[in-house]
Design an enzyme around this catalytic site. Structure first.
Site, PDB file in Angstrom:
ATOM      1  N   LYS A  10       0.852  -1.202   0.000  1.00 21.32           N
ATOM      2  CA  LYS A  10       0.000   0.000   0.000  1.00 21.32           C
ATOM      3  C   LYS A  10       0.880   1.242   0.000  1.00 21.32           C
ATOM      4  CE  LYS A  10       0.886   1.382   4.427  1.00 21.32           C
ATOM      5  NZ  LYS A  10       1.585   2.592   4.803  1.00 21.32           N
ATOM      6  N   ASP A 136      -2.349  -2.014  10.396  1.00 20.90           N
ATOM      7  CA  ASP A 136      -2.628  -1.930   8.952  1.00 20.90           C
ATOM      8  C   ASP A 136      -3.239  -3.209   8.390  1.00 20.90           C
ATOM      9  OD1 ASP A 136      -1.662   0.633   8.815  1.00 20.90           O
ATOM     10  OD2 ASP A 136       0.330   0.052   8.077  1.00 20.90           O
TER      11      ASP A 136
HETATM   12  P1  ATP Z   1       4.137  -0.457   7.887  1.00 20.91           P
HETATM   13  O1  ATP Z   1       4.041   0.336   6.634  1.00 20.91           O
HETATM   14  O2  ATP Z   1       2.871  -1.266   8.199  1.00 20.91           O
HETATM   15  O3  ATP Z   1       4.673   0.261   9.073  1.00 20.91           O
HETATM   16  P2  ATP Z   1       6.588  -1.530   6.921  1.00 20.91           P
HETATM   17  O4  ATP Z   1       6.424  -1.687   5.439  1.00 20.91           O
HETATM   18  O5  ATP Z   1       7.287  -0.297   7.359  1.00 20.91           O
HETATM   19  O6  ATP Z   1       5.174  -1.637   7.606  1.00 20.91           O
HETATM   20  P3  ATP Z   1       7.325  -4.307   7.173  1.00 20.91           P
HETATM   21  O7  ATP Z   1       7.904  -4.580   5.828  1.00 20.91           O
HETATM   22  O8  ATP Z   1       5.977  -4.856   7.433  1.00 20.91           O
HETATM   23  O9  ATP Z   1       7.352  -2.737   7.509  1.00 20.91           O
HETATM   24  O10 ATP Z   1       8.381  -4.858   8.239  1.00 20.91           O
HETATM   25  C1  ATP Z   1       8.628  -4.324   9.503  1.00 20.91           C
HETATM   26  C2  ATP Z   1       9.304  -5.405  10.365  1.00 20.91           C
HETATM   27  O11 ATP Z   1       8.342  -6.441  10.612  1.00 20.91           O
HETATM   28  C3  ATP Z   1      10.470  -6.088   9.684  1.00 20.91           C
HETATM   29  O12 ATP Z   1      11.670  -5.494  10.037  1.00 20.91           O
HETATM   30  C4  ATP Z   1      10.381  -7.537  10.133  1.00 20.91           C
HETATM   31  O13 ATP Z   1      11.286  -7.825  11.174  1.00 20.91           O
HETATM   32  C5  ATP Z   1       8.979  -7.715  10.682  1.00 20.91           C
HETATM   33  N1  ATP Z   1       8.140  -8.670   9.920  1.00 20.91           N
HETATM   34  C6  ATP Z   1       7.289  -9.559  10.461  1.00 20.91           C
HETATM   35  N2  ATP Z   1       6.644 -10.271   9.519  1.00 20.91           N
HETATM   36  C7  ATP Z   1       7.080  -9.838   8.328  1.00 20.91           C
HETATM   37  C8  ATP Z   1       6.772 -10.192   6.981  1.00 20.91           C
HETATM   38  N3  ATP Z   1       5.887 -11.150   6.672  1.00 20.91           N
HETATM   39  N4  ATP Z   1       7.386  -9.512   6.005  1.00 20.91           N
HETATM   40  C9  ATP Z   1       8.258  -8.522   6.309  1.00 20.91           C
HETATM   41  N5  ATP Z   1       8.619  -8.165   7.573  1.00 20.91           N
HETATM   42  C10 ATP Z   1       8.031  -8.800   8.576  1.00 20.91           C
END
Ligand code: ATP
Length: 289
Positions: A10, A136
């Site tokens: 997203k 989210d």
């Molecule tokens: P948001 O935008 O919801 O804050 P994000 O894109 O910044 O999320 P994610 O890619 O979801 O962040 O990852 C954040 C942390 O979550 C990672 O550093 C990882 O350790 C953990 N994590 C747990 N499950 C997953 C997964 N399926 N894929 C990626 N990271 C994951």
């Protein structure tokens, strides 16, 4: 039987923080929309009663810290499922990028297991379960475009925005969402006009959508990581119609309607950044059941 589910990323068209709540969370108001950049989740039944995560990305945990694992565990416990599942995650969405990759994997796992285990749950029920995993996840269950309030778990679906190209560029740093919220000073921030963005989406007014992009977390991330501000400037210089940071960053996205501009921005950014993608908005989410 194996089940494949796509887990799209997203972007935030708006992200506003209204105030800090007594429970420690921030009250947010944000408009999110899914883009055609997706992880692929494969679910395969296991005879043994276990949840196994298979991922070949060193940044993705392969144990109970994985949000897809937590999704499976929640459903298993709630519906007393005695069989196991192997969850393979082909990671395409950059990790810790502000693109909700982990949340989308969890949402896709909920939807896939609903099918695999024949649970017959509605999207609303899956979204409610998802809200226990992360803010989210509810949005990711519906996909498409929506206004999210509360911690992000109160989701009101919106129509598809005017379609366009989205160029995403992620600098090599990872950003901790919790840290960004901790360093946010709510007094004196410039709030995006969420109502105006909703109107732009509803009337499919591309120019208005561009002019009302806004994210209050930029005030923290751009100050802490000058490379994010630099990428924003580069995108603007290469001709994106509008540019914004997604979520807590560090991914920056640019919108453009014309292929020629998209090519210029995409090729220009690749000189500065390893992870650059040109994708379309997905627009519509899962049909309402
Ligand atoms: P948001 O935008 O919801 O804050 P994000 O894109 O910044 O999320 P994610 O890619 O979801 O962040 O990852 C954040 C942390 O979550 C990672 O550093 C990882 O350790 C953990 N994590 C747990 N499950 C997953 C997964 N399926 N894929 C990626 N990271 C994951």
């Amino acid at each position: 039987m194996k089940i494949m589910v796509k887990a799209p990323a997203k972007i935030n068209l708006t992200l506003d923080v209204l105030h800090k709540r007594t429970d420690g969370y921030h009250e947010v108001e944000m408009i999110m929309t899914t883009v055609d950049l997706a992880d692929r989740i494969e679910l395969e039944p296991l005879p043994k009663d276990e949840i196994k995560i298979i991922s070949h990305n060193r940044f993705v945990p392969d144990d109970s810290r994985n949000l897809a694992y937590q999704a499976a565990r929640l459903l298993k416990e709630k519906y007393s499922i005695r069989s196991g599942v192997a969850i393979s995650i082909e990671k395409i969405i950059p990790v810790a990028a502000g693109l909700a990759g982990g949340s989308s994997d969890a949402a896709a796992t909920l939807k896939g297991l609903n099918q695999l285990w024949d649970l017959g749950l509605s999207l609303d029920e899956l979204a409610e379960i998802g809200s226990k995993i992360g803010s989210d996840v509810s949005f990711c269950v519906y996909g498409g475009t929506a206004l999210a309030r509360g911690r992000g778990e109160k989701v009101k679906r919106l129509p598809a925005p005017p379609n366009c190209w989205v160029v995403l560029a992620k600098p090599t740093i990872g950003v901790s969402t919790a840290e960004v919220y901790k360093n946010l000073k709510i007094d004196g921030i410039r709030h995006p006009n969420t109502e105006a963005m909703i109107h732009a989406i509803e009337t499919k007014d591309y120019d208005k959508m561009c002019s009302h992009l806004g994210n209050v977390l930029e005030s923290v991330t751009l100050r802490t990581y000058p490379e994010v501000a630099q990428i924003k400037e580069q995108m603007e210089r290469f001709g994106a119609d509008a540019v914004l940071m997604s979520g807590s960053g560090p991914t920056v996205f640019g919108l453009m309607q014309h292929d020629s501009r998209m090519n210029r921005v995409y090729n220009g950014l690749r000189g500065f950044c390893d992870q650059v993608y040109a994708v379309r908005l997905l627009g519509e989410g899962n049909p309402i059941d």
